[in-house]
Design an enzyme around this catalytic site. Structure first.
Site, mmCIF file in Angstrom:
data_model
loop_
_atom_site.group_PDB
_atom_site.id
_atom_site.type_symbol
_atom_site.label_atom_id
_atom_site.label_comp_id
_atom_site.label_asym_id
_atom_site.label_seq_id
_atom_site.Cartn_x
_atom_site.Cartn_y
_atom_site.Cartn_z
ATOM 1 N N PHE A 108 0.818 -1.223 0.000
ATOM 2 C CA PHE A 108 0.000 0.000 0.000
ATOM 3 C C PHE A 108 0.847 1.266 0.000
ATOM 4 O O PHE A 108 0.366 2.337 -0.365
ATOM 5 C CB PHE A 108 -0.966 0.001 1.197
ATOM 6 C CG PHE A 108 -0.447 0.678 2.434
ATOM 7 C CD1 PHE A 108 0.374 0.009 3.323
ATOM 8 C CD2 PHE A 108 -0.783 1.994 2.704
ATOM 9 C CE1 PHE A 108 0.858 0.639 4.457
ATOM 10 C CE2 PHE A 108 -0.296 2.635 3.841
ATOM 11 C CZ PHE A 108 0.527 1.960 4.722
ATOM 12 N N LYS A 109 2.124 1.156 0.380
ATOM 13 C CA LYS A 109 3.006 2.321 0.387
ATOM 14 C C LYS A 109 3.082 2.962 -1.002
ATOM 15 O O LYS A 109 3.364 4.156 -1.118
ATOM 16 C CB LYS A 109 4.419 1.930 0.819
ATOM 17 C CG LYS A 109 4.543 1.143 2.110
ATOM 18 C CD LYS A 109 4.279 1.985 3.324
ATOM 19 C CE LYS A 109 4.794 1.387 4.628
ATOM 20 N NZ LYS A 109 4.223 0.093 5.010
ATOM 21 N N ASP A 110 2.856 2.167 -2.047
ATOM 22 C CA ASP A 110 2.901 2.698 -3.414
ATOM 23 C C ASP A 110 1.893 3.822 -3.637
ATOM 24 O O ASP A 110 2.124 4.702 -4.461
ATOM 25 C CB ASP A 110 2.615 1.583 -4.432
ATOM 26 C CG ASP A 110 3.785 0.603 -4.571
ATOM 27 O OD1 ASP A 110 4.943 1.029 -4.427
ATOM 28 O OD2 ASP A 110 3.522 -0.592 -4.829
ATOM 29 N N LEU A 113 3.810 6.710 -2.342
ATOM 30 C CA LEU A 113 5.197 6.898 -2.801
ATOM 31 C C LEU A 113 5.343 6.980 -4.320
ATOM 32 O O LEU A 113 6.387 7.383 -4.811
ATOM 33 C CB LEU A 113 6.094 5.826 -2.202
ATOM 34 C CG LEU A 113 6.413 6.140 -0.724
ATOM 35 C CD1 LEU A 113 6.962 4.920 -0.002
ATOM 36 C CD2 LEU A 113 7.375 7.310 -0.602
#
Ligand SMILES: *Cc1c(COP(=O)(O)O)cnc(C)c1O
Length: 492
Positions: A108-110, A113
Protein backbone atom coordinates in the site's frame (compact mmCIF):
# COMPACT_ATOMS: atom_id res chain seq x y z
CA UNK A 1 -3.54 26.37 3.80
CA UNK A 2 -0.79 26.54 6.42
CA UNK A 3 0.82 23.56 8.08
CA UNK A 4 1.78 23.68 11.73
CA UNK A 5 4.21 21.59 13.74
CA UNK A 6 2.90 19.37 16.53
CA UNK A 7 5.66 20.87 18.68
CA UNK A 8 4.81 24.51 18.11
CA UNK A 9 7.22 25.84 15.44
CA UNK A 10 6.29 28.41 12.78
CA UNK A 11 3.61 27.57 10.18
CA UNK A 12 4.72 26.74 6.61
CA UNK A 13 3.08 26.16 3.22
CA UNK A 14 2.14 22.66 2.05
CA UNK A 15 5.07 22.68 -0.39
CA UNK A 16 7.61 23.40 2.34
CA UNK A 17 6.04 20.91 4.73
CA UNK A 18 6.48 18.25 2.03
CA UNK A 19 10.02 19.33 1.15
CA UNK A 20 11.19 19.43 4.75
CA UNK A 21 9.48 16.20 5.80
CA UNK A 22 9.85 16.94 9.51
CA UNK A 23 9.69 20.31 11.29
CA UNK A 24 12.94 21.81 12.60
CA UNK A 25 11.61 21.52 16.17
CA UNK A 26 11.38 17.75 15.67
CA UNK A 27 7.59 17.89 15.37
CA UNK A 28 5.36 16.60 12.59
CA UNK A 29 3.44 18.86 10.24
CA UNK A 30 -0.35 18.81 10.42
CA UNK A 31 -2.90 20.87 8.49
CA UNK A 32 -4.01 24.01 10.32
CA UNK A 33 -7.60 22.78 9.96
CA UNK A 34 -9.55 19.95 8.33
CA UNK A 35 -11.53 20.98 5.25
CA UNK A 36 -15.00 19.46 5.10
CA UNK A 37 -16.21 17.37 2.16
CA UNK A 38 -19.82 18.37 1.51
CA UNK A 39 -22.48 16.04 0.12
CA UNK A 40 -22.08 17.84 -3.22
CA UNK A 41 -18.38 17.00 -3.11
CA UNK A 42 -19.23 13.34 -2.50
CA UNK A 43 -21.75 13.35 -5.36
CA UNK A 44 -19.19 14.94 -7.65
CA UNK A 45 -16.60 12.31 -6.75
CA UNK A 46 -18.97 9.45 -7.61
CA UNK A 47 -18.33 10.06 -11.31
CA UNK A 48 -14.57 10.52 -10.96
CA UNK A 49 -11.74 8.09 -11.54
CA UNK A 50 -9.34 7.42 -8.68
CA UNK A 51 -6.68 9.89 -9.82
CA UNK A 52 -9.30 12.63 -10.13
CA UNK A 53 -10.65 11.89 -6.66
CA UNK A 54 -7.09 12.04 -5.42
CA UNK A 55 -6.39 15.45 -7.00
CA UNK A 56 -9.74 16.69 -5.66
CA UNK A 57 -9.02 15.67 -2.04
CA UNK A 58 -5.37 16.79 -2.25
CA UNK A 59 -6.52 20.17 -3.54
CA UNK A 60 -8.35 20.82 -0.27
CA UNK A 61 -5.01 20.72 1.59
CA UNK A 62 -2.31 21.57 -0.96
CA UNK A 63 -3.62 25.00 -1.80
CA UNK A 64 -0.25 26.20 -3.13
CA UNK A 65 -0.45 23.62 -5.95
CA UNK A 66 -2.71 24.28 -8.94
CA UNK A 67 -5.53 21.92 -9.88
CA UNK A 68 -3.70 21.12 -13.10
CA UNK A 69 -0.44 20.33 -11.29
CA UNK A 70 -2.26 17.95 -8.98
CA UNK A 71 -4.17 16.22 -11.77
CA UNK A 72 -0.98 15.75 -13.80
CA UNK A 73 0.82 14.36 -10.74
CA UNK A 74 -1.93 11.95 -9.68
CA UNK A 75 -2.42 10.75 -13.23
CA UNK A 76 1.30 9.99 -13.65
CA UNK A 77 1.41 8.25 -10.26
CA UNK A 78 -1.65 6.07 -10.69
CA UNK A 79 -0.88 5.09 -14.26
CA UNK A 80 1.84 2.94 -12.73
CA UNK A 81 -0.79 0.73 -11.09
CA UNK A 82 -2.25 -2.39 -12.57
CA UNK A 83 -5.82 -1.09 -13.07
CA UNK A 84 -7.76 0.63 -10.26
CA UNK A 85 -5.30 1.64 -7.49
CA UNK A 86 -7.86 0.98 -4.73
CA UNK A 87 -10.51 -1.59 -5.72
CA UNK A 88 -13.06 -2.72 -3.12
CA UNK A 89 -13.83 -6.43 -3.13
CA UNK A 90 -17.03 -7.56 -1.42
CA UNK A 91 -16.55 -10.84 0.45
CA UNK A 92 -19.89 -11.11 2.28
CA UNK A 93 -22.96 -8.98 3.08
CA UNK A 94 -21.14 -6.63 5.36
CA UNK A 95 -17.42 -7.13 4.71
CA UNK A 96 -15.27 -5.57 2.01
CA UNK A 97 -11.55 -5.75 1.31
CA UNK A 98 -9.89 -2.58 0.08
CA UNK A 99 -6.96 -3.80 -2.03
CA UNK A 100 -4.11 -1.32 -1.98
CA UNK A 101 -1.39 -3.57 -3.38
CA UNK A 102 -1.68 -3.19 -7.14
CA UNK A 103 1.22 -0.73 -7.46
CA UNK A 104 4.80 -1.20 -8.63
CA UNK A 105 6.03 -2.81 -5.37
CA UNK A 106 2.85 -4.67 -4.36
CA UNK A 107 2.30 -2.84 -1.05
CA UNK A 108 0.00 0.00 0.00
CA UNK A 109 3.01 2.32 0.39
CA UNK A 110 2.90 2.70 -3.41
CA UNK A 111 -0.27 4.78 -3.15
CA UNK A 112 1.70 7.58 -1.52
CA UNK A 113 5.20 6.90 -2.80
CA UNK A 114 4.34 6.95 -6.50
CA UNK A 115 2.92 10.42 -5.90
CA UNK A 116 5.35 11.94 -3.38
CA UNK A 117 8.23 12.45 -5.88
CA UNK A 118 5.89 14.50 -8.08
CA UNK A 119 4.75 16.59 -5.12
CA UNK A 120 8.38 17.15 -4.10
CA UNK A 121 9.57 18.08 -7.58
CA UNK A 122 6.79 20.65 -7.81
CA UNK A 123 7.65 21.97 -4.35
CA UNK A 124 11.34 22.32 -5.30
CA UNK A 125 10.31 24.37 -8.32
CA UNK A 126 8.04 26.58 -6.23
CA UNK A 127 10.85 27.12 -3.73
CA UNK A 128 13.39 27.75 -6.51
CA UNK A 129 15.60 25.25 -4.75
CA UNK A 130 19.00 24.53 -6.31
CA UNK A 131 20.01 21.99 -3.65
CA UNK A 132 19.43 18.35 -4.31
CA UNK A 133 16.88 16.72 -2.03
CA UNK A 134 18.32 13.78 -0.09
CA UNK A 135 15.54 11.42 0.91
CA UNK A 136 16.46 9.46 4.00
CA UNK A 137 14.23 6.48 4.68
CA UNK A 138 14.04 4.02 7.54
CA UNK A 139 12.05 0.98 6.53
CA UNK A 140 10.53 -2.11 8.08
CA UNK A 141 10.38 -3.56 4.56
CA UNK A 142 7.80 -2.08 2.24
CA UNK A 143 8.46 1.66 2.45
CA UNK A 144 12.05 1.14 1.31
CA UNK A 145 11.25 -0.47 -2.00
CA UNK A 146 8.25 1.76 -2.68
CA UNK A 147 10.37 4.87 -2.02
CA UNK A 148 13.24 3.54 -4.16
CA UNK A 149 10.88 2.89 -7.06
CA UNK A 150 9.21 6.27 -6.62
CA UNK A 151 12.41 8.31 -6.46
CA UNK A 152 14.79 6.34 -8.65
CA UNK A 153 16.30 8.61 -11.32
CA UNK A 154 14.03 11.51 -10.33
CA UNK A 155 16.02 14.62 -11.18
CA UNK A 156 17.34 16.62 -8.24
CA UNK A 157 16.88 13.79 -5.72
CA UNK A 158 19.08 11.25 -3.96
CA UNK A 159 17.68 8.43 -1.85
CA UNK A 160 19.21 6.39 0.98
CA UNK A 161 17.19 3.53 2.48
CA UNK A 162 18.10 1.94 5.82
CA UNK A 163 16.56 -1.38 6.75
CA UNK A 164 17.04 -4.01 9.49
CA UNK A 165 19.15 -6.62 7.73
CA UNK A 166 17.49 -9.54 9.53
CA UNK A 167 14.10 -7.92 10.06
CA UNK A 168 12.51 -8.02 6.60
CA UNK A 169 11.20 -10.86 4.44
CA UNK A 170 13.48 -12.39 1.76
CA UNK A 171 11.32 -10.92 -0.98
CA UNK A 172 11.36 -7.48 0.60
CA UNK A 173 15.15 -7.61 0.90
CA UNK A 174 15.64 -8.78 -2.68
CA UNK A 175 13.25 -6.14 -3.96
CA UNK A 176 15.42 -3.45 -2.37
CA UNK A 177 18.79 -4.98 -3.20
CA UNK A 178 18.02 -5.26 -6.90
CA UNK A 179 16.91 -1.64 -7.35
CA UNK A 180 18.51 0.14 -10.31
CA UNK A 181 18.93 3.91 -10.67
CA UNK A 182 21.97 6.17 -10.31
CA UNK A 183 20.61 7.97 -7.22
CA UNK A 184 19.59 4.95 -5.09
CA UNK A 185 21.43 3.62 -2.02
CA UNK A 186 20.37 0.75 0.24
CA UNK A 187 21.98 -0.01 3.61
CA UNK A 188 21.22 -2.96 5.87
CA UNK A 189 21.88 -2.59 9.60
CA UNK A 190 22.46 -5.01 12.44
CA UNK A 191 19.49 -3.83 14.48
CA UNK A 192 15.71 -3.56 14.27
CA UNK A 193 13.36 -1.05 12.61
CA UNK A 194 13.18 1.17 15.69
CA UNK A 195 17.00 1.47 15.59
CA UNK A 196 16.82 2.54 11.94
CA UNK A 197 13.98 5.00 12.57
CA UNK A 198 15.66 6.49 15.66
CA UNK A 199 18.94 6.96 13.75
CA UNK A 200 17.13 8.74 10.91
CA UNK A 201 15.21 10.99 13.30
CA UNK A 202 18.45 11.86 15.11
CA UNK A 203 20.12 12.86 11.84
CA UNK A 204 17.14 15.12 11.04
CA UNK A 205 17.60 16.91 14.37
CA UNK A 206 21.41 17.17 14.00
CA UNK A 207 22.30 20.79 13.10
CA UNK A 208 25.94 19.95 12.35
CA UNK A 209 24.90 17.21 9.95
CA UNK A 210 22.52 19.65 8.30
CA UNK A 211 25.41 22.06 7.66
CA UNK A 212 27.64 19.26 6.39
CA UNK A 213 24.93 18.14 3.96
CA UNK A 214 24.42 21.76 2.86
CA UNK A 215 28.13 21.96 1.97
CA UNK A 216 27.60 18.92 -0.24
CA UNK A 217 24.61 20.64 -1.90
CA UNK A 218 22.11 18.37 -0.19
CA UNK A 219 18.97 19.12 1.77
CA UNK A 220 17.44 16.33 3.81
CA UNK A 221 13.88 15.19 3.49
CA UNK A 222 11.87 12.18 4.51
CA UNK A 223 9.73 9.73 2.61
CA UNK A 224 8.55 8.07 5.82
CA UNK A 225 5.00 8.63 6.94
CA UNK A 226 6.22 11.43 9.19
CA UNK A 227 6.12 13.44 5.92
CA UNK A 228 2.73 15.07 5.32
CA UNK A 229 3.17 14.26 1.63
CA UNK A 230 2.97 10.57 2.57
CA UNK A 231 -0.18 10.96 4.61
CA UNK A 232 -2.35 13.09 2.39
CA UNK A 233 -2.52 10.62 -0.53
CA UNK A 234 -3.66 8.00 1.99
CA UNK A 235 -6.71 10.02 3.06
CA UNK A 236 -7.95 9.59 -0.49
CA UNK A 237 -8.60 5.85 -0.38
CA UNK A 238 -10.73 6.17 2.75
CA UNK A 239 -12.79 8.82 1.01
CA UNK A 240 -12.82 6.88 -2.25
CA UNK A 241 -13.96 3.62 -0.69
CA UNK A 242 -16.88 5.38 1.00
CA UNK A 243 -17.71 7.05 -2.32
CA UNK A 244 -17.61 3.63 -4.06
CA UNK A 245 -19.92 2.08 -1.43
CA UNK A 246 -22.30 5.02 -1.67
CA UNK A 247 -22.24 5.18 -5.48
CA UNK A 248 -23.03 1.47 -5.80
CA UNK A 249 -25.83 1.62 -3.23
CA UNK A 250 -24.00 -0.66 -0.75
CA UNK A 251 -24.43 2.04 1.91
CA UNK A 252 -27.04 4.75 2.28
CA UNK A 253 -26.15 8.41 2.25
CA UNK A 254 -24.35 9.09 5.52
CA UNK A 255 -24.36 5.45 6.71
CA UNK A 256 -21.37 4.91 8.95
CA UNK A 257 -18.79 2.26 8.16
CA UNK A 258 -15.89 0.67 10.05
CA UNK A 259 -12.33 0.36 8.84
CA UNK A 260 -9.91 -2.28 10.12
CA UNK A 261 -6.28 -1.38 9.49
CA UNK A 262 -3.12 -3.47 9.92
CA UNK A 263 -1.04 -0.95 11.80
CA UNK A 264 2.64 -0.28 12.43
CA UNK A 265 3.79 3.32 12.32
CA UNK A 266 0.16 4.52 12.56
CA UNK A 267 0.30 6.38 9.23
CA UNK A 268 -2.33 4.40 7.40
CA UNK A 269 -5.03 4.47 10.08
CA UNK A 270 -4.31 8.11 10.94
CA UNK A 271 -5.29 8.98 7.37
CA UNK A 272 -8.62 7.24 8.09
CA UNK A 273 -9.11 9.44 11.13
CA UNK A 274 -8.38 12.50 9.00
CA UNK A 275 -10.99 11.31 6.46
CA UNK A 276 -13.45 11.17 9.35
CA UNK A 277 -12.49 14.70 10.35
CA UNK A 278 -13.30 15.73 6.76
CA UNK A 279 -16.80 14.38 7.20
CA UNK A 280 -16.64 10.79 5.92
CA UNK A 281 -19.12 8.81 8.05
CA UNK A 282 -16.88 6.46 9.98
CA UNK A 283 -18.05 4.47 13.00
CA UNK A 284 -14.98 2.62 14.31
CA UNK A 285 -11.33 2.61 13.31
CA UNK A 286 -9.95 -0.72 14.45
CA UNK A 287 -6.22 -0.62 15.06
CA UNK A 288 -4.94 -4.12 14.29
CA UNK A 289 -1.54 -5.09 15.70
CA UNK A 290 0.50 -8.27 15.72
CA UNK A 291 2.13 -9.46 18.98
CA UNK A 292 4.07 -6.18 19.06
CA UNK A 293 0.88 -4.85 20.59
CA UNK A 294 1.92 -1.50 22.09
CA UNK A 295 -1.02 0.18 20.39
CA UNK A 296 -3.55 -2.38 21.63
CA UNK A 297 -2.47 -1.61 25.18
CA UNK A 298 -2.50 2.11 24.47
CA UNK A 299 -6.07 2.15 23.22
CA UNK A 300 -7.38 -0.19 25.91
CA UNK A 301 -5.41 1.11 28.91
CA UNK A 302 -4.27 4.61 27.93
CA UNK A 303 -0.64 3.68 28.57
CA UNK A 304 2.00 3.79 25.84
CA UNK A 305 4.99 1.75 26.93
CA UNK A 306 7.78 0.55 24.66
CA UNK A 307 9.62 -1.22 27.49
CA UNK A 308 8.78 -4.70 26.32
CA UNK A 309 10.34 -7.43 24.22
CA UNK A 310 10.45 -6.86 20.48
CA UNK A 311 9.03 -9.79 18.48
CA UNK A 312 9.86 -10.73 14.92
CA UNK A 313 6.66 -11.90 13.26
CA UNK A 314 5.38 -13.01 9.87
CA UNK A 315 3.99 -9.46 9.42
CA UNK A 316 7.37 -7.66 9.55
CA UNK A 317 6.06 -4.30 8.32
CA UNK A 318 4.16 -4.08 11.61
CA UNK A 319 7.07 -5.07 13.87
CA UNK A 320 7.30 -1.63 15.41
CA UNK A 321 7.25 -0.38 18.98
CA UNK A 322 7.49 3.38 18.40
CA UNK A 323 4.63 4.44 16.15
CA UNK A 324 5.72 7.89 14.98
CA UNK A 325 2.38 9.10 13.71
CA UNK A 326 0.72 8.68 17.07
CA UNK A 327 2.23 12.10 17.79
CA UNK A 328 -0.22 13.63 15.34
CA UNK A 329 -3.12 11.94 17.11
CA UNK A 330 -1.86 13.15 20.49
CA UNK A 331 -1.86 16.67 19.07
CA UNK A 332 -5.62 16.37 18.42
CA UNK A 333 -6.20 14.66 21.77
CA UNK A 334 -4.43 17.52 23.55
CA UNK A 335 -6.60 20.14 21.79
CA UNK A 336 -3.73 21.04 19.44
CA UNK A 337 -1.52 22.30 22.26
CA UNK A 338 2.17 21.90 21.41
CA UNK A 339 3.29 21.85 25.11
CA UNK A 340 1.14 18.82 25.70
CA UNK A 341 2.81 16.92 22.83
CA UNK A 342 6.31 18.08 23.77
CA UNK A 343 5.82 16.85 27.32
CA UNK A 344 4.68 13.38 26.19
CA UNK A 345 7.44 13.04 23.60
CA UNK A 346 10.01 13.96 26.23
CA UNK A 347 8.62 11.25 28.50
CA UNK A 348 8.79 8.80 25.61
CA UNK A 349 12.44 9.74 24.96
CA UNK A 350 13.46 9.55 28.61
CA UNK A 351 11.40 6.67 29.99
CA UNK A 352 9.99 4.97 26.91
CA UNK A 353 6.45 5.54 28.16
CA UNK A 354 3.67 7.98 28.92
CA UNK A 355 0.10 7.70 30.10
CA UNK A 356 -3.18 9.44 29.28
CA UNK A 357 -6.39 9.61 31.24
CA UNK A 358 -8.35 6.61 29.97
CA UNK A 359 -11.81 8.18 30.32
CA UNK A 360 -10.68 11.21 28.40
CA UNK A 361 -9.12 8.99 25.74
CA UNK A 362 -12.39 7.12 25.28
CA UNK A 363 -14.36 10.34 25.24
CA UNK A 364 -12.16 12.12 22.71
CA UNK A 365 -10.93 9.27 20.52
CA UNK A 366 -13.66 6.70 21.07
CA UNK A 367 -13.67 5.75 17.39
CA UNK A 368 -10.33 3.99 17.90
CA UNK A 369 -10.26 0.44 19.23
CA UNK A 370 -7.12 -1.64 19.57
CA UNK A 371 -7.11 -5.39 18.85
CA UNK A 372 -4.20 -7.70 18.28
CA UNK A 373 -3.56 -11.05 16.70
CA UNK A 374 -1.18 -13.80 17.78
CA UNK A 375 0.89 -15.56 15.13
CA UNK A 376 -1.40 -18.58 15.34
CA UNK A 377 -4.53 -16.45 14.93
CA UNK A 378 -2.96 -14.74 11.92
CA UNK A 379 -2.27 -18.10 10.27
CA UNK A 380 -5.79 -19.27 11.07
CA UNK A 381 -7.24 -16.11 9.54
CA UNK A 382 -5.40 -16.80 6.26
CA UNK A 383 -6.67 -20.36 6.24
CA UNK A 384 -10.27 -19.47 7.22
CA UNK A 385 -10.62 -16.60 4.80
CA UNK A 386 -9.39 -18.77 1.98
CA UNK A 387 -11.78 -21.58 2.92
CA UNK A 388 -14.79 -19.34 3.40
CA UNK A 389 -14.40 -16.77 0.66
CA UNK A 390 -11.79 -18.24 -1.66
CA UNK A 391 -9.83 -15.06 -0.94
CA UNK A 392 -6.09 -15.08 -0.29
CA UNK A 393 -4.82 -12.70 2.41
CA UNK A 394 -1.25 -11.61 2.99
CA UNK A 395 0.14 -11.92 6.53
CA UNK A 396 -0.48 -8.24 7.41
CA UNK A 397 -4.04 -8.11 6.16
CA UNK A 398 -4.62 -11.39 8.02
CA UNK A 399 -3.71 -9.59 11.25
CA UNK A 400 -6.50 -7.15 10.46
CA UNK A 401 -8.98 -9.93 9.71
CA UNK A 402 -8.10 -11.70 12.92
CA UNK A 403 -8.40 -8.47 14.92
CA UNK A 404 -11.79 -7.93 13.28
CA UNK A 405 -12.92 -11.45 14.31
CA UNK A 406 -11.90 -10.59 17.88
CA UNK A 407 -13.74 -7.28 17.67
CA UNK A 408 -17.01 -8.76 16.40
CA UNK A 409 -16.81 -11.55 18.97
CA UNK A 410 -16.59 -8.83 21.65
CA UNK A 411 -19.17 -6.41 20.33
CA UNK A 412 -21.47 -8.24 17.86
CA UNK A 413 -21.22 -5.04 15.81
CA UNK A 414 -22.68 -5.66 12.34
CA UNK A 415 -21.77 -2.29 10.83
CA UNK A 416 -20.48 -2.61 7.26
CA UNK A 417 -16.74 -2.96 7.50
CA UNK A 418 -13.82 -2.37 5.17
CA UNK A 419 -10.67 -4.40 5.80
CA UNK A 420 -7.72 -2.43 4.50
CA UNK A 421 -5.46 -4.84 2.61
CA UNK A 422 -1.86 -3.68 2.55
CA UNK A 423 0.22 -6.20 0.59
CA UNK A 424 0.16 -8.94 -2.01
CA UNK A 425 0.28 -12.44 -0.47
CA UNK A 426 3.19 -13.22 -2.81
CA UNK A 427 5.47 -10.88 -0.87
CA UNK A 428 5.14 -13.24 2.11
CA UNK A 429 4.60 -16.48 0.25
CA UNK A 430 6.34 -18.92 2.63
CA UNK A 431 4.18 -17.94 5.62
CA UNK A 432 1.00 -17.72 3.57
CA UNK A 433 1.67 -21.15 2.05
CA UNK A 434 2.39 -22.68 5.45
CA UNK A 435 -0.80 -21.16 6.88
CA UNK A 436 -2.83 -22.86 4.16
CA UNK A 437 -1.08 -26.23 4.03
CA UNK A 438 0.88 -26.64 7.30
CA UNK A 439 3.90 -27.30 5.07
CA UNK A 440 7.00 -25.16 5.30
CA UNK A 441 8.96 -24.15 2.20
CA UNK A 442 11.90 -22.00 3.22
CA UNK A 443 13.10 -21.21 -0.28
CA UNK A 444 11.13 -18.07 -1.13
CA UNK A 445 10.92 -18.66 -4.85
CA UNK A 446 9.82 -22.26 -4.39
CA UNK A 447 7.23 -21.02 -1.88
CA UNK A 448 5.92 -18.57 -4.47
CA UNK A 449 5.56 -21.37 -7.05
CA UNK A 450 3.89 -23.71 -4.56
CA UNK A 451 1.48 -21.02 -3.46
CA UNK A 452 0.56 -20.34 -7.05
CA UNK A 453 0.08 -24.04 -7.81
CA UNK A 454 -2.07 -24.44 -4.71
CA UNK A 455 -4.31 -21.40 -5.27
CA UNK A 456 -4.17 -20.90 -9.03
CA UNK A 457 -3.54 -17.19 -8.43
CA UNK A 458 -1.12 -15.69 -10.91
CA UNK A 459 2.35 -14.68 -9.68
CA UNK A 460 2.86 -10.92 -10.09
CA UNK A 461 5.60 -10.01 -12.58
CA UNK A 462 7.44 -7.92 -9.94
CA UNK A 463 7.97 -11.13 -7.91
CA UNK A 464 8.59 -13.49 -10.82
CA UNK A 465 11.42 -11.36 -12.22
CA UNK A 466 13.27 -11.02 -8.90
CA UNK A 467 15.15 -14.30 -9.13
CA UNK A 468 16.93 -13.20 -12.30
CA UNK A 469 17.87 -9.64 -11.29
CA UNK A 470 21.43 -8.90 -10.10
CA UNK A 471 22.03 -7.79 -6.49
CA UNK A 472 23.23 -4.19 -6.69
CA UNK A 473 23.20 -3.24 -3.00
CA UNK A 474 24.61 -5.54 -0.32
CA UNK A 475 26.08 -3.21 2.35
CA UNK A 476 25.37 -4.25 5.95
CA UNK A 477 26.70 -2.11 8.83
CA UNK A 478 26.39 -1.79 12.58
CA UNK A 479 23.57 0.49 13.73
CA UNK A 480 26.15 2.88 15.22
CA UNK A 481 27.69 3.58 11.79
CA UNK A 482 24.63 4.91 9.98
CA UNK A 483 25.47 8.62 9.88
CA UNK A 484 29.09 8.10 8.90
CA UNK A 485 28.12 5.63 6.17
CA UNK A 486 25.74 8.12 4.59
CA UNK A 487 28.38 10.84 4.59
CA UNK A 488 30.84 8.43 3.01
CA UNK A 489 28.48 7.97 0.04
CA UNK A 490 28.43 11.67 -0.73
CA UNK A 491 31.94 12.71 0.24
CA UNK A 492 33.24 9.92 -1.97
C1 LIG B 1 3.75 -0.26 6.28
C2 LIG B 1 2.84 -1.42 6.32
C3 LIG B 1 1.89 -1.57 7.34
C4 LIG B 1 1.78 -0.58 8.48
O1 LIG B 1 1.32 0.70 8.06
P1 LIG B 1 1.55 1.97 8.98
O2 LIG B 1 1.12 3.11 8.16
O3 LIG B 1 3.02 2.00 9.29
O4 LIG B 1 0.71 1.79 10.21
C5 LIG B 1 1.04 -2.64 7.28
N1 LIG B 1 1.13 -3.57 6.30
C6 LIG B 1 2.04 -3.47 5.31
C7 LIG B 1 2.11 -4.54 4.27
C8 LIG B 1 2.92 -2.40 5.28
O5 LIG B 1 3.82 -2.30 4.30
Amino acid sequence: MDFISTRGGAPVSAGSAILKGIASDGGLYVPSFFPILTSEDIDKMCAMEYYERSAFVLGKFLTDYTEEELLTATKAAYERFDGDPAPLVKVDDSTYVLELFHGPTLAFKDIALTLLPHLMTLARKKANSSDKTLILVATSGDTGKAALEGFKDVEGTEIVVIYPSKGVSDMQKLQMQTTTGANTHVIGIEGNFDDAQTAVKTIFKDKEAEEEFAKLGLKLSSANSINWGRLVPQIVYYVSSYVDLYASGEVEDGEKINFVVPTGNFGNILAGYYAKKMGIPINKLIVASNVNNVLTDFFTEGRYDVNRPFHKTMSPSMDILISSNLERLLFEFGDRKAEFVRDLMEKLDLYGKYELDLDKLEEKLGEFLGYHSTEEETSDAIDNFYDMFDYLLDTHTAVAVSAYYNYTADTEDDTKTVIVSTASPYKFAADVYESLTQKRENDSFKAVKKLSNYTGIEIPEQIAELSSLPILHDTVIDKSEIKETIFKIYRG
